[in-house]
Design a protein around this motif. Sequence first.
Motif, PDB file in Angstrom:
ATOM      1  N   ALA A 195      56.394  37.726  37.037  1.00 58.42           N
ATOM      2  CA  ALA A 195      55.174  36.912  36.959  1.00 58.42           C
ATOM      3  C   ALA A 195      54.578  36.780  38.353  1.00 58.42           C
ATOM      4  N   THR A 196      53.292  37.037  38.475  1.00 56.99           N
ATOM      5  CA  THR A 196      52.603  36.756  39.729  1.00 56.99           C
ATOM      6  C   THR A 196      51.270  36.087  39.405  1.00 56.99           C
ATOM      7  N   LYS A 197      50.536  35.713  40.444  1.00 57.48           N
ATOM      8  CA  LYS A 197      49.337  34.890  40.243  1.00 57.48           C
ATOM      9  C   LYS A 197      48.165  35.426  41.052  1.00 57.48           C
ATOM     10  N   VAL A 198      46.977  35.036  40.599  1.00 55.68           N
ATOM     11  CA  VAL A 198      45.735  35.385  41.281  1.00 55.68           C
ATOM     12  C   VAL A 198      44.834  34.158  41.321  1.00 55.68           C
ATOM     13  N   TYR A 199      44.150  33.963  42.409  1.00 55.56           N
ATOM     14  CA  TYR A 199      43.144  32.913  42.591  1.00 55.56           C
ATOM     15  C   TYR A 199      42.878  32.687  44.072  1.00 55.56           C
ATOM     16  N   GLY A 200      43.911  32.688  44.881  1.00 58.54           N
ATOM     17  CA  GLY A 200      43.791  32.247  46.265  1.00 58.54           C
ATOM     18  C   GLY A 200      43.029  33.187  47.177  1.00 58.54           C
TER      19      GLY A 200
ATOM     20  N   SER B 269      38.889  31.193  47.628  1.00 60.58           N
ATOM     21  CA  SER B 269      39.659  31.022  46.394  1.00 60.58           C
ATOM     22  C   SER B 269      38.741  30.968  45.183  1.00 60.58           C
ATOM     23  N   GLY B 270      39.162  31.581  44.110  1.00 58.61           N
ATOM     24  CA  GLY B 270      38.374  31.588  42.891  1.00 58.61           C
ATOM     25  C   GLY B 270      38.729  32.775  42.019  1.00 58.61           C
ATOM     26  N   LEU B 271      38.084  32.856  40.857  1.00 60.64           N
ATOM     27  CA  LEU B 271      38.332  33.934  39.919  1.00 60.64           C
ATOM     28  C   LEU B 271      37.018  34.570  39.480  1.00 60.64           C
ATOM     29  N   SER B 272      37.040  35.880  39.357  1.00 61.97           N
ATOM     30  CA  SER B 272      35.929  36.655  38.808  1.00 61.97           C
ATOM     31  C   SER B 272      36.509  37.983  38.359  1.00 61.97           C
ATOM     32  N   ALA B 273      35.783  38.698  37.524  1.00 61.87           N
ATOM     33  CA  ALA B 273      36.260  40.020  37.103  1.00 61.87           C
ATOM     34  C   ALA B 273      36.466  40.907  38.325  1.00 61.87           C
ATOM     35  N   TYR B 274      35.540  40.839  39.265  1.00 58.88           N
ATOM     36  CA  TYR B 274      35.619  41.626  40.500  1.00 58.88           C
ATOM     37  C   TYR B 274      36.902  41.311  41.258  1.00 58.88           C
TER      38      TYR B 274
END
Length: 325
Positions: A82-87, A100-105
Amino acid sequence: MNYAYLGKTGLKVSRLCLGTMNFGQSTDEKEAFRIMDAALDAGINFFDTANGYGGNKRGYTEEIIGRWFAQGGGRRERVVLATKVYGNMEDQNDGPNMASGLSAYKIRRHLAASLSRLQTDHIELYQMHHIERNATWDELWEVFQSLVQQGTVDYIGSSNFAGWHLAVAQAEAKARNMLGLVSEQHKYSLLCREPELEVLPSAKHHGIGVVAWSPLAGGLLGGNALKPEYGSRSSHEAKAIEERRSQLKRYAALCSDVGESESNLGLAWLLANPALTAPIIGPRTLGQLENSLRSVEIVINEETNKELDSIFPGPGKPAPEAYAW
């Protein structure tokens, strides 16, 4: 080791999840390798990391895990990763999207970078490290669905979501005939019981497995908080200890009475909750990992549970019964 299904999936994971945030910071690579080898030997197959872990070098923890995988011997095959994305990865090539944030890109770019660092071609559980308040679920579920269809990601999870975020995410996923979230990683311990109000009931209703981070409240429940000889502490830590001193003393006495360490009783209390899949243990040393294995064997009786509720009172009931009729 005991195992449980991850949320509503058919995937079984160990009841202890190996957290790797210390790898590359307070734990060097050699000791990290020893910890991961010992975890596998003990039956722990659930490993958690994040692309931002690594102290002054973001991504360094993933690099350590990748080099450990590269040794072979079935290491990658035996791990549910398990890993994470956002930072913020401090990658200048992200330009205005570096924050920090989320987008398709960003999700596509950062997943590719994580796969490279981890020296693997897929992630079993890819988690949003925080809720994104700007992107729509149309955007997020579309990109996550494509990653699942491509085979680079098996399941999608969340972290630090409120109960209503979980409900909205699942409703939006259902509208797209998607599985949706299978896990929520949330701060939960004897000293942080607020999730019992909204998050745990929502997760249970929607078939989302809860993975508890900071299960020992940043070390306050680890057994060393009241030991003055245990090195110097920051003013923040010292203040937290003083505010909780009476509780921690009562807790230490209870643990002594039942013959279990503070850390293992705290983990066992979490493991007894049917909404919880696993607490994340974050050992800095091999010894800490080995000591924590006892927690999965502990059965807490009713009398001890009542005393724990007395020492660390929670909301008592889920919302709205906790504050209304």
